[in-house]
Write a protein that holds these residues in place. Structure first.
Motif, PDB file in Angstrom:
ATOM      1  N   ASP A 143       3.383   5.836  -2.967  1.00  0.00           N
ATOM      2  CA  ASP A 143       4.614   6.475  -3.444  1.00  0.00           C
ATOM      3  C   ASP A 143       4.637   6.551  -4.969  1.00  0.00           C
ATOM      4  O   ASP A 143       4.978   7.580  -5.547  1.00  0.00           O
ATOM      5  N   TYR A 144       4.279   5.457  -5.605  1.00  0.00           N
ATOM      6  CA  TYR A 144       4.293   5.414  -7.067  1.00  0.00           C
ATOM      7  C   TYR A 144       3.308   6.435  -7.647  1.00  0.00           C
ATOM      8  O   TYR A 144       3.644   7.178  -8.569  1.00  0.00           O
ATOM      9  N   LEU A 145       2.099   6.470  -7.093  1.00  0.00           N
ATOM     10  CA  LEU A 145       1.098   7.423  -7.581  1.00  0.00           C
ATOM     11  C   LEU A 145       1.550   8.862  -7.359  1.00  0.00           C
ATOM     12  O   LEU A 145       1.312   9.725  -8.216  1.00  0.00           O
ATOM     13  N   LEU A 146       2.206   9.119  -6.252  1.00  0.00           N
ATOM     14  CA  LEU A 146       2.717  10.457  -5.983  1.00  0.00           C
ATOM     15  C   LEU A 146       3.776  10.860  -7.004  1.00  0.00           C
ATOM     16  O   LEU A 146       3.697  11.940  -7.593  1.00  0.00           O
ATOM     17  N   VAL A 147       4.742   9.993  -7.237  1.00  0.00           N
ATOM     18  CA  VAL A 147       5.817  10.309  -8.182  1.00  0.00           C
ATOM     19  C   VAL A 147       5.257  10.456  -9.594  1.00  0.00           C
ATOM     20  O   VAL A 147       5.582  11.414 -10.299  1.00  0.00           O
ATOM     21  N   VAL A 148       4.404   9.533 -10.002  1.00  0.00           N
ATOM     22  CA  VAL A 148       3.815   9.611 -11.341  1.00  0.00           C
ATOM     23  C   VAL A 148       2.972  10.881 -11.470  1.00  0.00           C
ATOM     24  O   VAL A 148       3.007  11.553 -12.500  1.00  0.00           O
ATOM     25  N   ARG A 167       8.719   2.538   8.225  1.00  0.00           N
ATOM     26  CA  ARG A 167       9.931   3.140   7.676  1.00  0.00           C
ATOM     27  C   ARG A 167      11.000   2.079   7.499  1.00  0.00           C
ATOM     28  O   ARG A 167      10.930   0.998   8.072  1.00  0.00           O
ATOM     29  N   ILE A 168      12.007   2.424   6.700  1.00  0.00           N
ATOM     30  CA  ILE A 168      13.136   1.541   6.436  1.00  0.00           C
ATOM     31  C   ILE A 168      14.212   1.837   7.477  1.00  0.00           C
ATOM     32  O   ILE A 168      14.522   2.994   7.734  1.00  0.00           O
ATOM     33  N   ILE A 169      14.753   0.781   8.069  1.00  0.00           N
ATOM     34  CA  ILE A 169      15.867   0.950   9.000  1.00  0.00           C
ATOM     35  C   ILE A 169      16.986  -0.017   8.616  1.00  0.00           C
ATOM     36  O   ILE A 169      16.740  -1.041   7.974  1.00  0.00           O
ATOM     37  N   ARG A 170      18.195   0.329   9.008  1.00  0.00           N
ATOM     38  CA  ARG A 170      19.313  -0.597   8.839  1.00  0.00           C
ATOM     39  C   ARG A 170      19.301  -1.560  10.015  1.00  0.00           C
ATOM     40  O   ARG A 170      19.007  -1.177  11.151  1.00  0.00           O
ATOM     41  N   ASP A 171      19.633  -2.802   9.760  1.00  0.00           N
ATOM     42  CA  ASP A 171      19.628  -3.813  10.809  1.00  0.00           C
ATOM     43  C   ASP A 171      20.666  -3.545  11.902  1.00  0.00           C
ATOM     44  O   ASP A 171      20.471  -3.936  13.047  1.00  0.00           O
ATOM     45  N   VAL A 198      14.922  10.525  -0.458  1.00  0.00           N
ATOM     46  CA  VAL A 198      13.913  10.849   0.558  1.00  0.00           C
ATOM     47  C   VAL A 198      14.051   9.968   1.804  1.00  0.00           C
ATOM     48  O   VAL A 198      14.096  10.494   2.914  1.00  0.00           O
ATOM     49  N   PRO A 199      14.167   8.647   1.690  1.00  0.00           N
ATOM     50  CA  PRO A 199      14.343   7.853   2.915  1.00  0.00           C
ATOM     51  C   PRO A 199      15.634   8.166   3.675  1.00  0.00           C
ATOM     52  O   PRO A 199      15.652   8.124   4.908  1.00  0.00           O
ATOM     53  N   VAL A 200      16.688   8.483   2.950  1.00  0.00           N
ATOM     54  CA  VAL A 200      17.956   8.813   3.623  1.00  0.00           C
ATOM     55  C   VAL A 200      17.797  10.110   4.409  1.00  0.00           C
ATOM     56  O   VAL A 200      18.237  10.217   5.553  1.00  0.00           O
ATOM     57  N   LEU A 201      17.161  11.085   3.819  1.00  0.00           N
ATOM     58  CA  LEU A 201      17.034  12.398   4.444  1.00  0.00           C
ATOM     59  C   LEU A 201      15.882  12.498   5.442  1.00  0.00           C
ATOM     60  O   LEU A 201      15.840  13.406   6.260  1.00  0.00           O
ATOM     61  N   TRP A 202      14.933  11.535   5.385  1.00  0.00           N
ATOM     62  CA  TRP A 202      13.724  11.617   6.198  1.00  0.00           C
ATOM     63  C   TRP A 202      13.546  10.386   7.095  1.00  0.00           C
ATOM     64  O   TRP A 202      12.481   9.834   7.200  1.00  0.00           O
ATOM     65  N   PHE A 203      14.617   9.957   7.738  1.00  0.00           N
ATOM     66  CA  PHE A 203      14.579   8.900   8.762  1.00  0.00           C
ATOM     67  C   PHE A 203      13.978   7.580   8.267  1.00  0.00           C
ATOM     68  O   PHE A 203      13.351   6.855   9.040  1.00  0.00           O
ATOM     69  N   GLY A 204      14.138   7.261   6.985  1.00  0.00           N
ATOM     70  CA  GLY A 204      13.648   5.993   6.451  1.00  0.00           C
ATOM     71  C   GLY A 204      12.246   6.040   5.882  1.00  0.00           C
ATOM     72  O   GLY A 204      11.723   5.030   5.438  1.00  0.00           O
ATOM     73  N   TYR A 205      11.639   7.209   5.913  1.00  0.00           N
ATOM     74  CA  TYR A 205      10.282   7.359   5.387  1.00  0.00           C
ATOM     75  C   TYR A 205      10.287   7.800   3.932  1.00  0.00           C
ATOM     76  O   TYR A 205      11.186   8.484   3.479  1.00  0.00           O
ATOM     77  N   THR A 206       9.225   7.417   3.239  1.00  0.00           N
ATOM     78  CA  THR A 206       8.782   8.064   2.013  1.00  0.00           C
ATOM     79  C   THR A 206       7.392   8.574   2.373  1.00  0.00           C
ATOM     80  O   THR A 206       6.895   8.300   3.475  1.00  0.00           O
ATOM     81  N   MET A 207       6.735   9.281   1.494  1.00  0.00           N
ATOM     82  CA  MET A 207       5.385   9.773   1.810  1.00  0.00           C
ATOM     83  C   MET A 207       4.433   8.605   2.099  1.00  0.00           C
ATOM     84  O   MET A 207       3.661   8.647   3.049  1.00  0.00           O
ATOM     85  N   GLY A 208       4.498   7.584   1.267  1.00  0.00           N
ATOM     86  CA  GLY A 208       3.626   6.423   1.472  1.00  0.00           C
ATOM     87  C   GLY A 208       3.920   5.706   2.782  1.00  0.00           C
ATOM     88  O   GLY A 208       3.006   5.333   3.524  1.00  0.00           O
ATOM     89  N   ALA A 262       0.832  -1.199   0.000  1.00  0.00           N
ATOM     90  CA  ALA A 262       0.000   0.000   0.000  1.00  0.00           C
ATOM     91  C   ALA A 262       0.875   1.262   0.000  1.00  0.00           C
ATOM     92  O   ALA A 262       0.604   2.211  -0.749  1.00  0.00           O
ATOM     93  N   ALA A 263       1.916   1.266   0.813  1.00  0.00           N
ATOM     94  CA  ALA A 263       2.826   2.418   0.860  1.00  0.00           C
ATOM     95  C   ALA A 263       3.525   2.609  -0.482  1.00  0.00           C
ATOM     96  O   ALA A 263       3.674   3.736  -0.964  1.00  0.00           O
TER      97      ALA A 263
END
Length: 139
Positions: free
Chosen positions: A17-22, A73-77, A56-66, A12-13
Motif C-alpha cells: 500500500d505504501y509503495l503504491l501511494v508513494v 481485509r479490515i472488519i468491524r468486530d 478505500v477500505p470503507v468503499l471496498w469492503f475493508g480492502y486496500t490494494m495491498g 507485507a500488505a
C-alpha cells in the motif's frame, strides 16, 4: 469465526500500500514538475494518503490494494460495515500515537499482533476492528 491475519501478512500488505501511494504521488509530482517544498503540495500528499487509507477500505469492503493482494481485509468486530469515522480514527490517531512515541508504540503494537490470540494492534483495539482472511458475503 474468520481466520485472523498475522503480523507478516499485514506488514507485507502495508508495504505494498505504501509503495503504491508513494508511487502515485511521485508520478504526479514528476509529471507536473511540482515543488515538493510547497505547502499546497505537501497538504495534497497528506490528503492522498488519508483518502487511500481511510476511504478505500470503507468503499471496498475493508480492502486496500495491498490487503486485497494478500486476501485480507479490515472488519468491524460487531459485524457492521466499516465507516469513515472508525477508519479515520484507526489510521489518523494510530499514526499520531505512533509518531508521538517515536515509533515505540508501533513496535509494541506489532508485538501485540504477534503475541495476542486475537492478533489485534492498538489501533484495532481502539476502534474494535480485526484484520481477517476471506471475502465479505456482499462482495
Amino acid at each position: 469465526m474468520q481466520k485472523l491475519a498475522g503480523f507478516w501478512v499485514r506488514l507485507a500488505a502495508r508495504i505494498i500500500d505504501y509503495l503504491l501511494v508513494v508511487g502515485v504521488v511521485y508520478a504526479i509530482l514528476s509529471l507536473f514538475r511540482l515543488d515538493t517544498q510547497s505547502s499546497a503540495v505537501q497538504a495534497s500528499e497528506l490528503i492522498t494518503m488519508i483518502i487511500y487509507y481511510v476511504a478505500v477500505p470503507v468503499l471496498w469492503f475493508g480492502y486496500t490494494m495491498g490487503k486485497r493482494l494478500f486476501g485480507i481485509r479490515i472488519i468491524r468486530d460487531d459485524g457492521e460495515k466499516l465507516n469513515f469515522k472508525d477508519m479515520f480514527i484507526r489510521e489518523f490517531f494510530a499514526a499520531l500515537i505512533y509518531g508521538a512515541s517515536l515509533g515505540l508504540v508501533a513496535i509494541i503494537s506489532s508485538f501485540m499482533v504477534i503475541m495476542r490470540k486475537d492478533k489485534k494492534a492498538i489501533h484495532d483495539i481502539i476502534v474494535k476492528t480485526s484484520v481477517t482472511y476471506g471475502k465479505p458475503e456482499d462482495e
